[in-house]
Every structure is written in structure tokens, then in C-alpha cells.
Design an enzyme around this catalytic site. Structure first.
Site, mmCIF file in Angstrom:
data_model
loop_
_atom_site.group_PDB
_atom_site.id
_atom_site.type_symbol
_atom_site.label_atom_id
_atom_site.label_comp_id
_atom_site.label_asym_id
_atom_site.label_seq_id
_atom_site.Cartn_x
_atom_site.Cartn_y
_atom_site.Cartn_z
ATOM 1 N N CYS A 1 83.000 53.633 32.748
ATOM 2 C CA CYS A 1 84.183 54.483 32.770
ATOM 3 C C CYS A 1 84.806 54.567 31.381
ATOM 4 O O CYS A 1 84.671 53.656 30.570
ATOM 5 C CB CYS A 1 85.212 53.907 33.720
ATOM 6 S SG CYS A 1 84.585 53.629 35.362
ATOM 7 N N ARG B 1 80.730 58.409 28.798
ATOM 8 C CA ARG B 1 80.855 57.086 29.417
ATOM 9 C C ARG B 1 80.805 57.157 30.944
ATOM 10 O O ARG B 1 80.661 56.138 31.616
ATOM 11 C CB ARG B 1 82.162 56.427 28.991
ATOM 12 C CG ARG B 1 82.198 56.065 27.536
ATOM 13 C CD ARG B 1 83.460 55.322 27.214
ATOM 14 N NE ARG B 1 83.520 54.033 27.864
ATOM 15 C CZ ARG B 1 83.029 52.913 27.354
ATOM 16 N NH1 ARG B 1 82.461 52.927 26.175
ATOM 17 N NH2 ARG B 1 83.106 51.784 28.007
ATOM 18 N N TRP C 1 82.610 56.371 36.134
ATOM 19 C CA TRP C 1 81.213 56.078 36.463
ATOM 20 C C TRP C 1 81.298 55.124 37.648
ATOM 21 O O TRP C 1 81.631 53.953 37.492
ATOM 22 C CB TRP C 1 80.529 55.424 35.264
ATOM 23 C CG TRP C 1 79.067 55.216 35.412
ATOM 24 C CD1 TRP C 1 78.068 56.110 35.142
ATOM 25 C CD2 TRP C 1 78.401 54.006 35.828
ATOM 26 N NE1 TRP C 1 76.832 55.530 35.370
ATOM 27 C CE2 TRP C 1 77.012 54.257 35.795
ATOM 28 C CE3 TRP C 1 78.840 52.751 36.232
ATOM 29 C CZ2 TRP C 1 76.067 53.301 36.141
ATOM 30 C CZ3 TRP C 1 77.890 51.797 36.580
ATOM 31 C CH2 TRP C 1 76.526 52.073 36.528
ATOM 32 N N ASN D 1 88.610 50.203 33.469
ATOM 33 C CA ASN D 1 87.161 50.117 33.270
ATOM 34 C C ASN D 1 86.775 48.662 33.462
ATOM 35 O O ASN D 1 87.421 47.779 32.904
ATOM 36 C CB ASN D 1 86.816 50.587 31.847
ATOM 37 C CG ASN D 1 85.351 50.371 31.514
ATOM 38 O OD1 ASN D 1 84.503 50.429 32.399
ATOM 39 N ND2 ASN D 1 85.063 50.118 30.253
ATOM 40 N N GLY D 2 85.728 48.415 34.250
ATOM 41 C CA GLY D 2 85.305 47.037 34.506
ATOM 42 C C GLY D 2 85.141 46.824 35.992
ATOM 43 O O GLY D 2 85.080 47.785 36.762
ATOM 44 N N GLU E 1 59.385 53.656 25.541
ATOM 45 C CA GLU E 1 60.557 54.433 25.130
ATOM 46 C C GLU E 1 60.355 55.926 25.440
ATOM 47 O O GLU E 1 61.289 56.605 25.888
ATOM 48 C CB GLU E 1 60.831 54.190 23.636
ATOM 49 C CG GLU E 1 61.898 55.064 22.987
ATOM 50 C CD GLU E 1 63.293 54.929 23.592
ATOM 51 O OE1 GLU E 1 63.510 54.041 24.427
ATOM 52 O OE2 GLU E 1 64.159 55.743 23.236
ATOM 53 N N LYS F 1 62.820 58.071 27.792
ATOM 54 C CA LYS F 1 63.507 59.301 27.342
ATOM 55 C C LYS F 1 63.221 60.424 28.320
ATOM 56 O O LYS F 1 64.121 61.147 28.719
ATOM 57 C CB LYS F 1 63.019 59.735 25.966
ATOM 58 C CG LYS F 1 63.582 59.177 24.700
ATOM 59 C CD LYS F 1 65.031 59.142 24.476
ATOM 60 C CE LYS F 1 65.748 58.103 25.252
ATOM 61 N NZ LYS F 1 66.154 56.912 24.633
ATOM 62 N N GLU G 1 64.967 59.867 31.832
ATOM 63 C CA GLU G 1 66.426 59.915 31.916
ATOM 64 C C GLU G 1 66.989 61.317 31.703
ATOM 65 O O GLU G 1 67.988 61.664 32.306
ATOM 66 C CB GLU G 1 67.115 58.858 31.039
ATOM 67 C CG GLU G 1 66.897 58.922 29.571
ATOM 68 C CD GLU G 1 67.543 57.740 28.810
ATOM 69 O OE1 GLU G 1 68.499 57.119 29.300
ATOM 70 O OE2 GLU G 1 67.078 57.452 27.699
ATOM 71 N N HIS H 1 44.219 48.835 35.883
ATOM 72 C CA HIS H 1 44.554 47.750 36.818
ATOM 73 C C HIS H 1 45.558 48.221 37.866
ATOM 74 O O HIS H 1 46.425 47.457 38.270
ATOM 75 C CB HIS H 1 45.093 46.545 36.041
ATOM 76 C CG HIS H 1 44.093 45.955 35.097
ATOM 77 N ND1 HIS H 1 42.958 45.315 35.533
ATOM 78 C CD2 HIS H 1 44.035 45.941 33.743
ATOM 79 C CE1 HIS H 1 42.251 44.919 34.485
ATOM 80 N NE2 HIS H 1 42.876 45.307 33.378
ATOM 81 N N LYS I 1 76.593 55.855 28.830
ATOM 82 C CA LYS I 1 76.134 55.442 27.503
ATOM 83 C C LYS I 1 76.307 53.950 27.275
ATOM 84 O O LYS I 1 75.471 53.292 26.676
ATOM 85 C CB LYS I 1 76.938 56.211 26.451
ATOM 86 C CG LYS I 1 76.584 55.847 25.035
ATOM 87 C CD LYS I 1 75.830 56.952 24.372
ATOM 88 C CE LYS I 1 75.117 56.521 23.133
ATOM 89 N NZ LYS I 1 73.692 56.747 23.206
HETATM 90 C C1 G6P Z 1 72.686 52.290 28.365
HETATM 91 C C2 G6P Z 1 72.401 53.508 27.507
HETATM 92 C C3 G6P Z 1 71.097 53.311 26.738
HETATM 93 C C4 G6P Z 1 71.148 52.022 25.943
HETATM 94 C C5 G6P Z 1 71.489 50.810 26.812
HETATM 95 C C6 G6P Z 1 71.778 49.579 25.965
HETATM 96 O O1 G6P Z 1 71.755 52.209 29.385
HETATM 97 O O2 G6P Z 1 72.328 54.671 28.301
HETATM 98 O O3 G6P Z 1 70.883 54.404 25.876
HETATM 99 O O4 G6P Z 1 69.898 51.809 25.338
HETATM 100 O O5 G6P Z 1 72.670 51.084 27.570
HETATM 101 O O6 G6P Z 1 72.911 49.836 25.184
HETATM 102 P P1 G6P Z 1 73.279 49.106 23.834
HETATM 103 O O7 G6P Z 1 74.594 49.716 23.432
HETATM 104 O O8 G6P Z 1 73.414 47.646 24.171
HETATM 105 O O9 G6P Z 1 72.203 49.350 22.856
#
Ligand code: G6P
Length: 594
Positions: free
Chosen positions: A2, A27, A71, A97-98, A467, A471, A474, A490, A589
Site C-alpha cells: 500500500c 505500490r 494492495w 501500510n503493513g 529473470e 518478466k 508478470e 527431467h 513494487k
Molecule cells: C517486488 C517487485 C520486484 C522486486 C522484488 C524485490 O516483488 O515487484 O520487482 O524484484 O519485490 O524487491 P527489492 O526492492 O527488495 O529489490
């Protein structure tokens, strides 16, 4: 997670809050709301995006207000569950938030005492607790209320009878933007950049009392001073600058981000990298801890540091490390986190510190919580990253991990000099790739038709396969999995059909011949194969359906160009499918709950 905002000052609060919420939308975007001071509190909230909420706002000249972008953790996105939440009298409003861990017990107790709850959220207990303890002074009521709460929180509270805000923080980020006769409260820096570059970070346990002209901070009842930081990001950096999405803008910033990250650490006179971090003489090993994309960057870091410095390196997902019995000896613990606020990474960092380990954090955000816990900090200087899916922060993390490996390299001067020269050429190589993005956009049109995709790589490029898959899933909502190329047979082979494309990373290192063999095995199962291969590699064309060319670099740096190619592939695939690229469903994020 949030996003919370608050405003007290010379301007009208409503437009400031709306603007700040737009900047914080990455967020969380399930729902949003604002509360403004009036004769009573004026509250607008719903399970809509900020743009829609904005249309329903009536003019309001108040100079005090709070806002929230949600969120969902407790209770589905709905009007009732959206913040701000209020007490029974409707005079106290809170955005949070939390996670309040003991909210069920508190709710039961407060209900017995006559409070009525409307939502399914944990947050709603906060205004009711404040109401319970309120005797004309909001600060005192908040101070008493937080004694009853266990869990993580950053919240802002306001009362209809007072022109000010009270904020409190425990294990969730909270920034105070300091302007001229105004304060802006926010969960994250980009929200305040339109108004000021001066920020104060509150510490766990702090309570802040904010009025137009003053900020007073207390901790355990005693007044405390918190340092003011200047944020080296401009407002322009936090805007789209003519691009359709933040993601593509951030992808295009990468040549500059690479340069900014190594600049200052490489000596102009000799092949030396100096990060200002001394190497422990009795260091036994390195443990890197991270989540999400940062975890994949760390896996690349493991390869590079191990091969250049000969120091054993382990990498663990922070949330798993927190529940493991990992043996820590004379281990140096490195936490990689773009935001410096990810709850699992912070907990892992604290655990490592409590075990007596030396700790380093690699992060993008000046003054973030992780930097205040770790013994040492290295900043990646990627600038604000707004798109939920990480791109430029990932590449900057890779560069910082290369620098760490080079700084501690036991390789001879000549080979180190060669690698540093290669590193300096990377911005141009990445630019060459970006200049050809149209070609990748064409391949994306093809990929966009499928619902399942595998990504395979070997060695240092296996994390890039992970990665690339992350990408794609998501932002395009295509199911994608990253696999070590040798592992496909496997199990996943059972899923290979003409409708299951495989993206294969064919780097020109010691894994090349084996990956060619793996590609042939995949083709025998009739799956279409897209290879990511370097310029001049004509051999690969014989075995695959499409080739995405990347500039030739030293194999150790191939993860950088390969990752950029996969970012573009994911971006254009998601665009082709009409997805909300910067704000994918259900994601956030900065994940500030465990
Ligand atoms: C969330 C974001 C990702 C990020 C991850 C870790 O899932 O959507 O993009 O890689 O958190 O975040 P950090 O700020 O610890 O790199």
C-alpha cells in the site's frame, strides 16, 4: 504494498494528495481513498484507480488531508475495505501500510467495549483504538494505541478538530518530505519529488507530530532528531518523458544507469576498482540474500564473484533464509534490494546482524531502512524505478556485483584490465541493442499468441532465463518458466508441443556446445525455439526458428545484454496483448509484508 500519503501546509491538500497518490500507484492499485479536513472529515474512497476517484471529488479548500492506494492483504478490494478507515464517531481517520498481526483479538475486545466495525481489514482497529484512548490530544492517543498493536505499520492519523497529522512507524517505510511551510508524508520518495527533494526517514518506534510549521518526533516518549537527506533524483526522472510506459523508458535509461553505477569506482589511471569496502582477512564465504528480481541478479553475482575472487558464494531467497538453519561462520552477508524496504530482506538482514556477521546492502534508495541496519551500503544509482517490473535496477545490481567481484578479484592485472575495458563498453553495447528494438518487437508479435513459454540457459545465463520468464509472466500474464537447459528433459519435456515455444540463451562460453545439443532435443519435440545469440553466430540459425541478435561482449558480461533483450521481448509481448504493463494485476513494487 500500500501507499500512504498525508499533507499539511500552505497549499490546498486535495490536489497534492491526488498527485502524490498517482506517483505512488505502483505500490498498490486495488482501491484508493482520501480524507480531507472540513467541518467534519470529508472522505472519498472506492475500489477504483485514482483517476476515477479524482472525478468524484468535490472542491475542497482544506490544507490538511491523508490518502491511500491499496494492495489488499486483509479483505478483498471493495469500497468498505478501502482506506481511510474511521472510528465510530467519524472524527478520526487513518491510512495504513503493513499488517496488524493481533487485529482479531483487538477487534473482539473493542467490539465488546461497544465499537462497531465495518470492514474486513486489520487497519480498522487503529482508528478505534485511537478513539478509545482519545482525550483531546491525538498524539497522546496514538502513543497509547500503538502499545496495544503488534505487527508492522506506517500510518497517518488525523482528527476532525485539529489541523495537523500524527504519523507512526514500525517496520514499514515512511518518508516525510520537507517543504517551505509544508510537510508531505509518503511511503516512498517519488511521491514527494514534485514538491521537495528534502526528506526525513522515521525510525521504527517513532511518532511524528506534524503541523504546517513544525515537525516533532518522539521515540519511547523522548524527543528525537532525525536527519534530513537530499534525494539526488529529479522530478523528470520520475515521469514518463514521452514514453508510452515507465517500463520502456526505464529500459532505455540503462546505458546511462550502467555508466552511473560504475563511474566513480573505477580508477582512470590503473585497472583498479575501489568501492571503499575493505576485504575481511578472515572471511570464509559470502552469503547473498534477496527476493524477486534482486535474487536473480544475486545468482549472476555468485558466478562472477566466485570465478574472479575464488571466495565461496551462496545465494538464498531472503524469505527462506529467515526460516532456515543456514550455518553462518565468518560469513560476509550481502543483501541485494532495490527498494531497501522489502520486509523479508530486512528481516534476513537483521537475522544476519544478530548472528554477528558483517553486513553489506546493495540498494537504490538513499536512506532506506536497509541502509540503516547494514554495516555498509553500496548505492546502485539507477534513479527512481516506477514500473512494478524491475529492469534498470536489475541491470544496475548486476553492474555493482561485477564491481564487487572485480574489486576483490584475484585475477592478474592484465585480465582485470581487460574486463574493466569491457565493462566500460557495455553502455554502448546495450545502446546498440536498444537501437534495434523494432526487430525484437516483431518477435514479440509471434510470442504473444502463446500461453506457455519456457526459458532455458546454462551457467551464468541460467539466472537470466529465470529473470526472462519472470518478466514475461508478470507483465504479459503468459505462463513462463525458467529452467537450466540440462534440466528440461527431467520433467518439462512432457509439456513440449508445437504450442510451447522455448527461448534459449546461447552464450558463447563453455556452455555453447551443450546448449546447441539441448536445442536440438527441444526441436525434436516440435517446440518453436527463439534463440538469443550474439552477432556473427551463424551456426545457431541452422537449429532454431528465430534468432534475436545481441551485441558481442565478453561471455562474463553476456547476462547484461541477454537480460536487456528479454526485457524488450517481455515488454513488446505484453504491449501486443494490451496488458497494463506498469501496474500488473495483483503485484506491487515494494513488498513490505512477509
Ligand atoms: C517486488 C517487485 C520486484 C522486486 C522484488 C524485490 O516483488 O515487484 O520487482 O524484484 O519485490 O524487491 P527489492 O526492492 O527488495 O529489490
Amino acid at each position: 504494498m500500500c501507499g500512504i500519503v498525508g499533507y499539511v501546509g500552505k497549499r490546498q491538500a486535495q490536489p497534492v494528495l491526488v498527485n502524490c497518490l498517482k506517483r505512488l500507484e505502483y505500490r498498490g492499485y486495488d482501491s484508493c481513498g482520501i480524507a480531507l479536513l472540513g467541518k467534519n472529515l470529508e472522505i472519498y474512497k472506492d475500489a477504483v484507480r485514482i483517476e476515477s476517484l479524482e472525478k468524484s471529488l468535490r472542491p475542497n479548500s482544506s490544507h490538511t488531508g491523508i490518502g491511500h492506494t491499496r494492495w489488499a492483504t486483509h479483505g478483498k478490494p471493495s469500497q468498505i475495505n478501502a482506506h481511510p478507515h474511521t472510528d465510530c464517531s467519524g472524527k478520526i481517520a487513518v491510512v495504513h501500510n503493513g499488517v496488524i498481526e493481533n487485529y482479531l483479538q483487538l477487534k473482539e475486545q473493542l467490539t465488546k467495549e461497544g465499537h462497531t466495525f465495518r470492514s474486513d481489514t486489520d487497519t480498522e482497529v487503529i482508528p478505534h483504538l485511537i478513539e478509545k484512548y482519545y482525550q483531546g490530544n491525538l498524539e497522546q492517543a496514538v502513543s497509547r494505541a500503538i502499545v496495544d498493536i503488534t505487527g508492522s505499520y506506517a500510518f497517518v492519523a488525523m482528527h476532525a478538530d485539529w489541523r495537523g497529522l500524527v504519523v507512526a512507524r514500525n517496520e514499514s517505510p515512511l518518508v516525510l518530505g520537507v517543504g517551505d511551510k509544508e510537510y508531505i508524508v509518503a511511503s516512498d520518495v517519488p511521491a514527494v519529488l514534485d514538491y521537495t527533494d528534502r526528506v526525513i526517514y522515521l525510525e521504527d518506534g517513532d511518532i511524528g507530530v506534524i503541523t504546517e510549521n513544525a515537525l516533532r518526533c518522539t521515540s519511547n516518549g523522548k524527543q528525537v532528531e532525525r536527519t534530513e537527506h537530499r534525494i539526488p533524483w529529479s522530478m523528470e526522472e520520475a515521469q514518463k518523458a514521452g514514453h508510452e510506459h515507465f517500463m520502456i523508458k526505464e529500459i532505455h535509461e540503462q546505458p546511462r544507469v550502467i555508466r552511473n553505477t560504475y563511474k566513480g569506482y573505477i580508477s582512470a589511471l590503473e585497472p583498479v576498482v575501489n568501492l571503499g569496502i575493505a576485504k575481511n582477512t578472515d572471511l570464509s564465504d559470502i552469503l547473498i540474500l534477496a527476493c524477486g528480481t534482486s535474487y536473480y541478479a544475486s545468482l549472476v553475482g555468485k558466478h562472477v564473484i566466485q570465478s574472479l575472487s575464488q571466495i565461496p558464494v551462496r545465494v538464498e531467497i531472503a524469505s527462506e533464509f529467515n526460516y532456515s538453519d543456514t550455518v553462518l561462520g565468518k560469513t560476509w552477508v550481502v543483501v541485494v534490494t532495490q527498494s531497501g524496504e522489502t520486509a523479508d530482506s530486512l528481516r534476513a538482514l537483521k537475522k544476519a546482524k544478530e548472528s554477528g556477521c558483517r553486513t553489506l546492502v546493495i540498494t537504490n534508495v538513499v536512506g532506506s531502512t536497509a541502509t540503516r541496519i547494514a554495516d555498509e551500503t553500496l548505492y546502485i544509482t539507477a534513479g527512481p524505478e516506477i514500473c512494478v517490473a524491475a529492469t534498470k535496477s536489475f541491470i544496475a545490481q548486476l553492474i555493482m556485483l561485477y564491481l564487487l567481484a572485480l574489486a576483490w578479484s584475484s585475477a592478474g592485472v592484465r585480465s582485470r584490465a581487460g574486463l574493466i575495458t569491457e565493462l566500460r563498453q557495455l553502455p554502448n553495447k546495450v545502446q546498440e541493442l536498444l537501437d534495434r528494438e523494432e526487430e525484437i518487437a516483431e518477435q514479440a508479435k509471434y510470442l504473444a499468441r502463446y500461453e506457455n513459454v519456457f526459458f532455458v540457459g546454462r551457467g551464468i545465463n541460467f539466472p537470466i532465463a529465470l529473470e526472462g520468464a519472470l518478466k514475461l509472466k508478470e507483465i504479459s500474464y503468459i505462463h513462463a518458466e525458467g529452467y537450466p537447459a540440462g534440466e528440461l528433459k527431467h520433467g518439462p519435456f512432457a509439456l513440449l508441443t508445437p504450442d510451447t515455444p522455448v527461448v534459449a540463451l546461447a552464450a558463447r562460453d563453455n556452455t555453447y556446445e551443450t546448449i546447441l545439443a539441448n536445442i536440438k532435443e527441444i526441436k525434436a519435440r516440435e517446440s518453436p525455439v527463439i534463440a538469443i545469440a550474439e552477432e556473427g553466430d551463424d551456426e545457431i540459425d541452422k537449429y532454431v526458428d528465430f534468432v534475436i541478435r545481441v551485441p558481442r561482449v565478453d561471455p562474463v558480461f553476456s547476462p547484461v545484454v541477454n537480460a536487456v533483450a528479454l526485457q524488450l521481448l517481455a515488454y513488446y509481448t505484453a504491449r501486443e496483448r494490451g496488458c497494463p504493463i506498469d501496474t500488473p494485476r495483483n503485484l506491487a513494487k515494494s513488498v513490505t509484508v512477509e
